[in-house]
Design a protein around this motif. Sequence first.
Motif, PDB file in Angstrom:
ATOM      1  N   ARG A   1      -7.477 -10.614 -31.064  1.00  0.00           N
ATOM      2  CA  ARG A   1      -8.299  -9.436 -31.350  1.00  0.00           C
ATOM      3  C   ARG A   1      -7.629  -8.540 -32.392  1.00  0.00           C
TER       4      ARG A   1
ATOM      5  N   ASP B   1      -8.225 -10.097 -35.701  1.00  0.00           N
ATOM      6  CA  ASP B   1      -9.613  -9.889 -36.134  1.00  0.00           C
ATOM      7  C   ASP B   1      -9.825  -8.485 -36.694  1.00  0.00           C
TER       8      ASP B   1
ATOM      9  N   GLY C   1     -24.089 -13.615 -27.620  1.00  0.00           N
ATOM     10  CA  GLY C   1     -22.650 -13.445 -27.728  1.00  0.00           C
ATOM     11  C   GLY C   1     -21.907 -13.859 -26.469  1.00  0.00           C
ATOM     12  N   ARG C   2     -20.681 -13.429 -26.405  1.00  0.00           N
ATOM     13  CA  ARG C   2     -19.812 -13.763 -25.275  1.00  0.00           C
ATOM     14  C   ARG C   2     -20.460 -13.346 -23.949  1.00  0.00           C
TER      15      ARG C   2
ATOM     16  N   ASN D   1     -19.459  -7.521 -37.835  1.00  0.00           N
ATOM     17  CA  ASN D   1     -19.523  -8.000 -36.445  1.00  0.00           C
ATOM     18  C   ASN D   1     -18.138  -8.262 -35.876  1.00  0.00           C
TER      19      ASN D   1
ATOM     20  N   GLY E   1     -16.304  -6.269 -32.732  1.00  0.00           N
ATOM     21  CA  GLY E   1     -15.955  -7.012 -31.530  1.00  0.00           C
ATOM     22  C   GLY E   1     -17.039  -7.934 -31.032  1.00  0.00           C
ATOM     23  N   ASP E   2     -18.145  -8.025 -31.771  1.00  0.00           N
ATOM     24  CA  ASP E   2     -19.207  -8.972 -31.397  1.00  0.00           C
ATOM     25  C   ASP E   2     -18.749 -10.405 -31.614  1.00  0.00           C
ATOM     26  N   MET E   3     -17.926 -10.591 -32.666  1.00  0.00           N
ATOM     27  CA  MET E   3     -17.508 -11.920 -33.082  1.00  0.00           C
ATOM     28  C   MET E   3     -16.007 -11.931 -33.371  1.00  0.00           C
ATOM     29  N   SER E   4     -15.499 -13.131 -33.573  1.00  0.00           N
ATOM     30  CA  SER E   4     -14.130 -13.339 -34.019  1.00  0.00           C
ATOM     31  C   SER E   4     -14.190 -14.086 -35.351  1.00  0.00           C
TER      32      SER E   4
ATOM     33  N   PRO F   1     -22.470 -18.206 -33.283  1.00  0.00           N
ATOM     34  CA  PRO F   1     -23.460 -17.591 -32.382  1.00  0.00           C
ATOM     35  C   PRO F   1     -24.848 -18.169 -32.637  1.00  0.00           C
TER      36      PRO F   1
ATOM     37  N   ARG G   1     -15.519 -15.406 -27.562  1.00  0.00           N
ATOM     38  CA  ARG G   1     -16.336 -14.751 -28.583  1.00  0.00           C
ATOM     39  C   ARG G   1     -16.823 -15.780 -29.596  1.00  0.00           C
TER      40      ARG G   1
ATOM     41  N   GLY H   1     -17.788 -17.059 -33.373  1.00  0.00           N
ATOM     42  CA  GLY H   1     -17.013 -16.779 -34.576  1.00  0.00           C
ATOM     43  C   GLY H   1     -17.755 -17.067 -35.874  1.00  0.00           C
TER      44      GLY H   1
END
Length: 220
Positions: free
Chosen positions: A3, A6, A44-45, A97, A101-104, A110, A130, A132
Amino acid sequence: MKRCFDIFFSAIGLALASPAFLAIAVLIKLRDPGPVFFIQQRTGRDFKPFGLYKFRTMVIGASEKGPSITSKGDPRVTGIGRFLRETKLDELPQLINVLKGDMSFVGPRPELPKYTALFKDDYEEILKVRPGITDYASIKFSDEESLLKRYTDPEKGYVEDVLPAKIALYKQYIREACFLTDIKLVLLTLLKVAKQSSRIIAKVLQLLIFAAYGLTLSSQ
């Protein structure tokens, strides 16, 4: 650590890419009066929905004029949109994103909710992480639109052939996930994009040379 990586690199990426953001936004606006960004709901996650950011590459109301997936030569794609898709520049806003924190940077791509619902058991495992920007599937299917063009029904081909293959690669990433794997995938992705972009830029330069030569002959 992932994180922190990212957040740090998405912030730097957004700062460095800001001139490109501005240039692309101007090009989109010059060609079409619609919005610059296209925000589409993805899963998402832990199945939490989020809005995925892309530069808009299709005409207004494209979702009402055809399927959810796009194959090569789709008439809904704008002129500048074709260039952005081929060079993957339409994906740049996903840095937002990642920062949110929606994605890595690295993780399973997604998917649209209607497709995750079709393969819910598989996504129970996949969406423990997550999603990516890139992973094994993104690299293998980097020219997905050309692949889908071979199908009479591209959406059926996606659901029956392409998505199951991508799901297998998503699971491979989850099994192998670690910092070194992420670095490897980022480097492989940059190499792939560089190769694709260089071919496209070469074609554009060739067209400009032919156009300039034609104008020279016509002026004589």
